[in-house]
Design a protein around this motif. Structure first.
Motif, PDB file in Angstrom:
ATOM      1  N   LEU A   1      -6.536   1.551  -7.985  1.00  0.00           N
ATOM      2  CA  LEU A   1      -5.407   0.617  -7.838  1.00  0.00           C
ATOM      3  C   LEU A   1      -5.326   0.087  -6.419  1.00  0.00           C
ATOM      4  N   MET A   2      -5.470   0.997  -5.454  1.00  0.00           N
ATOM      5  CA  MET A   2      -5.390   0.571  -4.050  1.00  0.00           C
ATOM      6  C   MET A   2      -6.594  -0.288  -3.669  1.00  0.00           C
ATOM      7  N   ARG A   3      -7.743   0.001  -4.268  1.00  0.00           N
ATOM      8  CA  ARG A   3      -8.916  -0.845  -3.976  1.00  0.00           C
ATOM      9  C   ARG A   3      -8.648  -2.263  -4.481  1.00  0.00           C
ATOM     10  N   GLU A   4      -8.107  -2.346  -5.708  1.00  0.00           N
ATOM     11  CA  GLU A   4      -7.809  -3.676  -6.260  1.00  0.00           C
ATOM     12  C   GLU A   4      -6.784  -4.401  -5.396  1.00  0.00           C
ATOM     13  N   ARG A   5      -5.767  -3.655  -4.935  1.00  0.00           N
ATOM     14  CA  ARG A   5      -4.739  -4.294  -4.092  1.00  0.00           C
ATOM     15  C   ARG A   5      -5.333  -4.783  -2.779  1.00  0.00           C
ATOM     16  N   PHE A   6      -6.250  -3.995  -2.232  1.00  0.00           N
ATOM     17  CA  PHE A   6      -6.876  -4.409  -0.973  1.00  0.00           C
ATOM     18  C   PHE A   6      -7.676  -5.699  -1.180  1.00  0.00           C
ATOM     19  N   TYR A   7      -8.533  -5.732  -2.195  1.00  0.00           N
ATOM     20  CA  TYR A   7      -9.362  -6.927  -2.410  1.00  0.00           C
ATOM     21  C   TYR A   7      -8.475  -8.146  -2.688  1.00  0.00           C
ATOM     22  N   LYS A   8      -7.395  -7.918  -3.458  1.00  0.00           N
ATOM     23  CA  LYS A   8      -6.495  -9.031  -3.795  1.00  0.00           C
ATOM     24  C   LYS A   8      -5.823  -9.566  -2.527  1.00  0.00           C
TER      25      LYS A   8
ATOM     26  N   PHE B   1       0.825  -1.222   0.000  1.00  0.00           N
ATOM     27  CA  PHE B   1       0.000   0.000   0.000  1.00  0.00           C
ATOM     28  C   PHE B   1       0.859   1.272   0.000  1.00  0.00           C
ATOM     29  N   ARG B   2       2.177   1.080  -0.147  1.00  0.00           N
ATOM     30  CA  ARG B   2       3.111   2.213  -0.225  1.00  0.00           C
ATOM     31  C   ARG B   2       2.916   3.211   0.907  1.00  0.00           C
ATOM     32  N   LEU B   3       2.836   2.668   2.106  1.00  0.00           N
ATOM     33  CA  LEU B   3       2.644   3.529   3.278  1.00  0.00           C
ATOM     34  C   LEU B   3       3.961   3.665   4.023  1.00  0.00           C
ATOM     35  N   ASP B   4       4.273   4.886   4.398  1.00  0.00           N
ATOM     36  CA  ASP B   4       5.491   5.138   5.169  1.00  0.00           C
ATOM     37  C   ASP B   4       5.179   4.868   6.649  1.00  0.00           C
ATOM     38  N   PRO B   5       5.819   3.856   7.255  1.00  0.00           N
ATOM     39  CA  PRO B   5       5.478   3.504   8.643  1.00  0.00           C
ATOM     40  C   PRO B   5       5.798   4.609   9.634  1.00  0.00           C
ATOM     41  N   ASN B   6       6.642   5.563   9.213  1.00  0.00           N
ATOM     42  CA  ASN B   6       7.027   6.632  10.151  1.00  0.00           C
ATOM     43  C   ASN B   6       6.179   7.886  10.015  1.00  0.00           C
ATOM     44  N   LYS B   7       5.243   7.860   9.098  1.00  0.00           N
ATOM     45  CA  LYS B   7       4.380   9.028   8.922  1.00  0.00           C
ATOM     46  C   LYS B   7       3.386   9.111  10.081  1.00  0.00           C
TER      47      LYS B   7
ATOM     48  N   GLY C   1      -6.153   1.216   8.539  1.00  0.00           N
ATOM     49  CA  GLY C   1      -7.200   0.354   9.112  1.00  0.00           C
ATOM     50  C   GLY C   1      -7.226  -0.995   8.413  1.00  0.00           C
ATOM     51  N   ASN C   2      -7.070  -0.965   7.091  1.00  0.00           N
ATOM     52  CA  ASN C   2      -7.136  -2.222   6.351  1.00  0.00           C
ATOM     53  C   ASN C   2      -5.951  -3.127   6.683  1.00  0.00           C
ATOM     54  N   ILE C   3      -4.790  -2.535   6.899  1.00  0.00           N
ATOM     55  CA  ILE C   3      -3.627  -3.352   7.303  1.00  0.00           C
ATOM     56  C   ILE C   3      -3.930  -4.002   8.654  1.00  0.00           C
ATOM     57  N   ILE C   4      -4.503  -3.227   9.548  1.00  0.00           N
ATOM     58  CA  ILE C   4      -4.834  -3.788  10.873  1.00  0.00           C
ATOM     59  C   ILE C   4      -5.841  -4.934  10.708  1.00  0.00           C
ATOM     60  N   GLY C   5      -6.859  -4.704   9.880  1.00  0.00           N
ATOM     61  CA  GLY C   5      -7.869  -5.742   9.656  1.00  0.00           C
ATOM     62  C   GLY C   5      -7.263  -7.012   9.097  1.00  0.00           C
TER      63      GLY C   5
END
Ligand SMILES: Nc1ncnc2c1ncn2[C@@H]1O[C@H](COP(=O)(O)OP(=O)(O)OP(=O)(O)O)[C@@H](O)[C@H]1O
Length: 289
Positions: A162-169, A118-124, A138-142
């Motif tokens: 794109l992120m929706r597709e990645r989440f469902y996948k 999800f290209r999230l910076d963990p330090n943000k 939230g989705n990572i936690i889920g």
């Protein structure tokens, strides 16, 4: 198959508004459910009631066969909803750390993979995240919680396609390896069709329809043809909507069609198309308007 969650005759009112009305819902173990309903149908109220965030006025909620007392939180349960702003100046990694403490099946390797996906910076900091990024935390936690009962309220809110597709996948791949019970509330109806195995549709605080996605796919049809032929074809069937066009009629019907029906349609020049879940939903709710 055991039952993950049972809601029986659950009622919740806010002043004069009946948000939930004698609502019955059962979630079986290891099934993905979609929860659909138009604005104000009662989805969030239902999810908050299950999660112990608000009290039902009456009714029974059981999680894994255990009745929840007033205000009791279900054990080993993950509720993903928008708004992690309450975590204030915490960083993404701190939010994950915090969540991991509540979930005995938490998988850190998977959580780190998802941060990459999800290209999230963990330090943000949480408060610096965009709306979509916040949904992704939230989705990572889920996902990483691997809770046997996981409930998402609008998990794709604010996410680009794109992120929706990645989440469902990610959800489907992880579910294949770690089956659990998942309830996904969403307004993006056609996107949930390939993901959910069963669906609940709420309307005015109660369950309007509960069915297997496959059966909806097999049973929801749009038929068109000469008005008399359509009237004869639809007699005795569940008709959700009809409208005239030129000298013909279009009808949305719900019910499996047998060989006899198909032959009748061929002989009387009636065309039969499958309805998308979105169209089925709108015909069911208000005749397609
Ligand atoms: N805190 C509240 N105080 C008063 N009424 C409320 C409150 N929360 C919800 N309601 C009402 O309860 C009903 C159900 O709302 P709810 O938020 O559960 O619907 P929803 O299906 O989640 O809607 P949406 O899809 O728009 O998020 C609505 O009529 C809403 O106005």
């Amino acid at each position: 198959m055991s039952t993950a969650l049972t809601c029986a005759s659950v009622n919740k009112t806010y002043g004069r508004t009946a948000a939930l009305r004698s609502l019955d819902l059962t979630l079986e173990e290891n099934v993905i459910y979609g929860l659909l309903g138009r604005n104000g149908a009662g989805k969030t109220t239902l999810l908050n009631t299950i999660a112990g965030g608000i009290y039902a006025d009456s009714g029974i909620i059981e999680v894994w066969g255990k009745k929840l007392a007033k205000g009791e939180l279900p054990g080993d349960f993950c509720y993903v909803r928008e708004n992690h702003k309450s975590m204030g100046s915490a960083r993404v990694i701190q939010a994950l750390n915090y969540a991991s403490a509540f979930h005995p099946h938490w998988d850190w390797t998977f959580a780190h993979q998802l941060l990459d996906t999800f290209r999230l910076d963990p330090n943000k900091k949480i408060r610096q995240l965009s709306r979509g990024m916040e949904s992704l935390v939230g989705n990572i936690i889920g996902l990483a919680s691997r809770a046997p009962l996981t409930v998402y309220d609008e998990p794709v809110l604010g996410l680009d396609v794109l992120m929706r597709e990645r989440f469902y996948k990610a959800l489907l791949e992880d579910y294949a390896n770690h089956p659990r019970t998942i309830l996904l509330s969403t307004h993006l109806i056609d996107e949930i069709a390939p993901v959910a195995e069963r669906v609940y549709i709420l309307e005015e605080g109660t369950v309007l329809l509960h069915d297997e996605m496959e059966r909806i796919h097999m049973s929801a049809h749009l038929i068109r043809g000469n008005t008399d032929a359509v009237a004869s074809f639809t007699a005795g069937k569940r008709v959700l909507h009809t409208e005239g066009y030129g000298r013909g009629t279009l009808a949305a019907i719900y019910g499996e069609l047998g060989e006899g029906d198909k032959q009748q349609a061929r002989e009387s020049g009636i065309s039969i198309e499958s309805l998308t879940l979105q169209k089925f939903f709108s015909y069911l709710i208000e005749g397609g308007n």
